[in-house]
Design a protein around this motif. Structure first.
Motif, PDB file in Angstrom:
ATOM      1  N   GLN A  66       0.368  -1.051   0.096  1.00 36.25           N
ATOM      2  CA  GLN A  66       0.014  -0.233   0.315  1.00 36.25           C
ATOM      3  C   GLN A  66       0.669   1.147   0.158  1.00 36.25           C
ATOM      4  O   GLN A  66       1.328   1.769   0.892  1.00 36.25           O
ATOM      5  CB  GLN A  66      -0.698   0.228   0.963  1.00 36.25           C
ATOM      6  N   LYS A  67       0.814   2.239  -1.590  1.00 37.73           N
ATOM      7  CA  LYS A  67       1.713   2.698  -1.533  1.00 37.73           C
ATOM      8  C   LYS A  67       1.125   3.814  -0.280  1.00 37.73           C
ATOM      9  O   LYS A  67       2.003   5.107  -0.492  1.00 37.73           O
ATOM     10  CB  LYS A  67       1.968   3.010  -2.744  1.00 37.73           C
ATOM     11  N   TYR A  68       0.301   4.485  -0.395  1.00 39.23           N
ATOM     12  CA  TYR A  68      -0.690   5.393   0.268  1.00 39.23           C
ATOM     13  C   TYR A  68      -1.508   4.943   1.223  1.00 39.23           C
ATOM     14  O   TYR A  68      -2.155   3.960   0.847  1.00 39.23           O
ATOM     15  CB  TYR A  68      -1.431   6.648  -1.175  1.00 39.23           C
ATOM     16  N   LEU A  69      -1.553   5.705   2.058  1.00 39.41           N
ATOM     17  CA  LEU A  69      -2.566   5.104   3.269  1.00 39.41           C
ATOM     18  C   LEU A  69      -3.583   6.386   3.751  1.00 39.41           C
ATOM     19  O   LEU A  69      -3.898   7.420   3.005  1.00 39.41           O
ATOM     20  CB  LEU A  69      -1.470   5.429   5.040  1.00 39.41           C
ATOM     21  N   GLU A  85       0.638   9.905  14.075  1.00 41.76           N
ATOM     22  CA  GLU A  85      -0.049  10.143  12.774  1.00 41.76           C
ATOM     23  C   GLU A  85       1.041  10.583  11.847  1.00 41.76           C
ATOM     24  O   GLU A  85       1.549  10.507  10.672  1.00 41.76           O
ATOM     25  CB  GLU A  85      -1.173  10.700  12.524  1.00 41.76           C
ATOM     26  N   THR A  86       1.387  11.959  12.076  1.00 39.87           N
ATOM     27  CA  THR A  86       2.278  12.513  11.598  1.00 39.87           C
ATOM     28  C   THR A  86       3.307  11.503  11.486  1.00 39.87           C
ATOM     29  O   THR A  86       4.080  12.095  10.472  1.00 39.87           O
ATOM     30  CB  THR A  86       3.063  14.256  13.012  1.00 39.87           C
ATOM     31  N   GLN A  87       4.046  10.969  12.099  1.00 39.76           N
ATOM     32  CA  GLN A  87       5.204  10.979  11.928  1.00 39.76           C
ATOM     33  C   GLN A  87       5.163   9.781  10.579  1.00 39.76           C
ATOM     34  O   GLN A  87       6.194   9.398   9.846  1.00 39.76           O
ATOM     35  CB  GLN A  87       5.915   9.731  13.249  1.00 39.76           C
ATOM     36  N   VAL A  88       4.189   8.510  10.765  1.00 37.93           N
ATOM     37  CA  VAL A  88       3.877   8.091   9.906  1.00 37.93           C
ATOM     38  C   VAL A  88       3.672   8.456   8.782  1.00 37.93           C
ATOM     39  O   VAL A  88       4.629   7.933   7.643  1.00 37.93           O
ATOM     40  CB  VAL A  88       2.432   7.270  10.240  1.00 37.93           C
ATOM     41  N   LYS A  89       2.980   9.493   8.424  1.00 33.19           N
ATOM     42  CA  LYS A  89       2.249  10.604   7.272  1.00 33.19           C
ATOM     43  C   LYS A  89       4.090  10.771   6.844  1.00 33.19           C
ATOM     44  O   LYS A  89       4.356  10.795   5.057  1.00 33.19           O
ATOM     45  CB  LYS A  89       1.620  11.890   7.776  1.00 33.19           C
ATOM     46  N   THR A  90       5.019  11.135   7.062  1.00 32.84           N
ATOM     47  CA  THR A  90       6.097  11.874   6.614  1.00 32.84           C
ATOM     48  C   THR A  90       6.977  10.697   6.324  1.00 32.84           C
ATOM     49  O   THR A  90       7.693  10.416   5.287  1.00 32.84           O
ATOM     50  CB  THR A  90       7.601  12.420   8.316  1.00 32.84           C
TER      51      THR A  90
END
Length: 173
Positions: A66-69, A85-90
């Motif tokens: 999954q390239k985009y969450l 969530e910011t760490q995962v997004k980054t």
């Protein structure tokens, strides 16, 4: 006495210039960064996150499929790994950038390989003495590839990348 007064004034000017230079150096180099950020009302900059091996393994496995969450998936991953969530997004943004760069490199390598193979075929290096193409390169027309055989342009592995890929690294597409 006048000479000593002149020396005192000159010494004071030098000391104030040295103090000003030290303050400027501290400001630009970041010596008193927390003071200048506190004065501006900003939070201090967050330190770089050191992910554990387990977190990285989980993130890489998830990224492979999954390239985009979605927002919900990002929240689930963050909760599962005890990250924000910011760490995962980054991490995902950085990983996608790395993935795109790697794909560009692979594509360039495949193009180079294809041009070398094409040149070898056109020069006759890969042909048998009787002028027949080698067994990997049948001269019959193959519908998927048009009039050319797959290995006259791409090796079969390279061709698979560009034609009807439905399965990659354990992830059904």
């Amino acid at each position: 006495s006048a000479a000593s007064d002149g020396e005192d004034i000159e010494r004071q000017e030098c000391e104030s210039e040295i103090a000003a230079a030290a303050a400027a150096k501290s400001f630009f180099v970041g010596g008193s960064e927390s003071q200048s950020e506190a004065a501006k009302g900003r939070k201090p900059r967050r330190r770089r996150t050191a992910f554990t091996h387990a977190q990285l393994a989980y993130l890489e496995r998830k990224f492979r499929c999954q390239k985009y969450l979605s927002v919900a998936d990002r929240s689930d991953v963050a909760d599962a790994l005890n990250l924000s969530e910011t760490q995962v997004k980054t991490w995902y943004q950085n990983r996608r950038t790395k993935w795109k760069r790697q794909n560009q490199l692979r594509l360039e390598q495949l193009r180079h390989q294809a041009s070398v193979e094409k040149e070898l075929l056109s020069s006759g290096t890969l042909r048998k003495a009787g002028g027949e193409p080698p067994p990997c390169c049948p001269s019959t027309t193959i519908g998927r590839y048009g009039a050319q055989s797959p290995c006259s342009f791409f090796s079969s592995a390279a061709a698979a990348i560009f034609h009807n890929v439905t399965y990659v690294h354990g992830c059904q597409l």
